[in-house]
Design a protein around this motif. Sequence first.
Motif, mmCIF file in Angstrom:
data_model
loop_
_atom_site.group_PDB
_atom_site.id
_atom_site.type_symbol
_atom_site.label_atom_id
_atom_site.label_comp_id
_atom_site.label_asym_id
_atom_site.label_seq_id
_atom_site.Cartn_x
_atom_site.Cartn_y
_atom_site.Cartn_z
ATOM 1 N N LEU A 54 -19.855 32.902 -22.563
ATOM 2 C CA LEU A 54 -20.376 32.208 -21.842
ATOM 3 C C LEU A 54 -20.999 30.555 -21.979
ATOM 4 O O LEU A 54 -20.985 30.064 -21.597
ATOM 5 C CB LEU A 54 -22.142 33.447 -22.554
ATOM 6 C CG LEU A 54 -21.733 34.572 -20.953
ATOM 7 C CD1 LEU A 54 -23.090 35.192 -21.835
ATOM 8 C CD2 LEU A 54 -22.260 33.876 -19.652
ATOM 9 N N ARG A 55 -21.114 30.872 -23.450
ATOM 10 C CA ARG A 55 -21.495 29.047 -24.038
ATOM 11 C C ARG A 55 -20.304 28.139 -23.853
ATOM 12 O O ARG A 55 -20.817 26.981 -23.884
ATOM 13 C CB ARG A 55 -21.323 29.696 -25.565
ATOM 14 C CG ARG A 55 -22.142 28.348 -26.895
ATOM 15 C CD ARG A 55 -21.983 28.364 -28.226
ATOM 16 N NE ARG A 55 -21.810 27.105 -28.986
ATOM 17 C CZ ARG A 55 -22.395 27.181 -29.711
ATOM 18 N NH1 ARG A 55 -21.927 27.965 -31.223
ATOM 19 N NH2 ARG A 55 -22.571 26.265 -30.803
ATOM 20 N N ARG A 56 -19.749 28.814 -24.249
ATOM 21 C CA ARG A 56 -18.165 28.018 -23.415
ATOM 22 C C ARG A 56 -18.580 27.372 -22.151
ATOM 23 O O ARG A 56 -17.948 26.424 -21.805
ATOM 24 C CB ARG A 56 -16.711 28.109 -24.278
ATOM 25 C CG ARG A 56 -15.915 27.268 -23.806
ATOM 26 C CD ARG A 56 -14.083 28.080 -23.685
ATOM 27 N NE ARG A 56 -13.152 27.313 -23.274
ATOM 28 C CZ ARG A 56 -13.287 27.143 -22.117
ATOM 29 N NH1 ARG A 56 -12.886 27.111 -21.093
ATOM 30 N NH2 ARG A 56 -12.187 26.112 -21.719
ATOM 31 N N ALA A 57 -18.497 28.436 -21.872
ATOM 32 C CA ALA A 57 -18.055 28.144 -20.018
ATOM 33 C C ALA A 57 -19.723 27.600 -19.587
ATOM 34 O O ALA A 57 -19.912 27.180 -18.777
ATOM 35 C CB ALA A 57 -18.707 29.427 -19.329
ATOM 36 N N GLY A 58 -21.152 27.567 -20.011
ATOM 37 C CA GLY A 58 -21.902 26.397 -20.596
ATOM 38 C C GLY A 58 -22.663 26.754 -19.376
ATOM 39 O O GLY A 58 -24.095 26.449 -18.759
#
Length: 348
Positions: free
Chosen positions: A195-199
């Motif tokens: 989720l963090r990587r996906a923004g």
Amino acid sequence: MTVPATSAAVVAHAAGDLRIDQVQVRTPSADEAIVEIAYGGICGSDLHYWTSGAAGESILRAPMVLGHEVVGTVVRPAADGSGPDAGVRVAVHPASPAGDGVTRYPADRPNISPGCTYLGSAARLPHTDGAFLRYATLPSRMLRPLPDGIDLRTAAAIEPASVAWHAVSRAGDVAGKSALVIGAGPIGALVVAVLRRAGAREIVAVDVHEHPLAVATALGATRTLNAADAEAIAAVQADVVLESSGNVRGLASAIRGASRGGRVVMIGLVPTGDQPVPISLAITRELELVGAFRFNDEIDQVITALADGSLVVDPVITHEYPLADAIEAFTVAKDPSRSAKVLLRIAP
């Protein structure tokens, strides 16, 4: 190199009966390679076979080698020339999708094909042995070469990270949205990382223990909540909720914590049979409830993201034990209050 005829392996014999046995190294067919396994991550399904002799509806009926979260090095490539050469470090995609000639399923979603088998699964008889052993004979199509920038210890998290990646993809575009993650065990923690990587704008992690919440924070959670705080969870009103506890109370919290018109992705496998959840809220709030089961080719995206540094997974790995100490490793992995992903170091 010369591959020995037998190999030490972690074998579940029955509920409560886990052993280190010497097993035969299976002679490869033309499209199979022999991989020297470096690391194996202990999954919840491995724990279930050990503690209860079953994982969901997959019941242990004969001794079975456990393990599907494995990485290693090819020592004998496939004779037909398919797959990586000797010396190539690889991750393993443990699924073998297959139809049954009767049941319909989308062709582009082989993860839900009815005849699919998985390494270390008792879903069918004879069981599909896993790869918690020094030398594993595997179809070359399962093998994914690793870029030089990914060490094998980190690569041991690729398979569960692929499960998390698939789950987040089922949530849709999460960029700029608020997300609630129920259950911060290894899969939930990796969901946070994806989720963090996906923004995602906000990532709220929920668990009953402080240790997994600390791991989730290290992987990108912006806030954490105790699972007992029902009022605070309901107040999140998240755009997307990802339920990874596998607990019916967690699923109820997921429904209550979603915003009206939101989407709930169900990852954790709740027990078989009817479950008492507040489904009326899902109806009146027009929630979208979707399942997420294993993964497809997301493993390739995970490898790319690990190689370019955009996905960070290392904090999820909290313990490492040699194969000889597998029972201790399983005991630690069973205790979420002090562990996340526990690895077996299989090749010395």
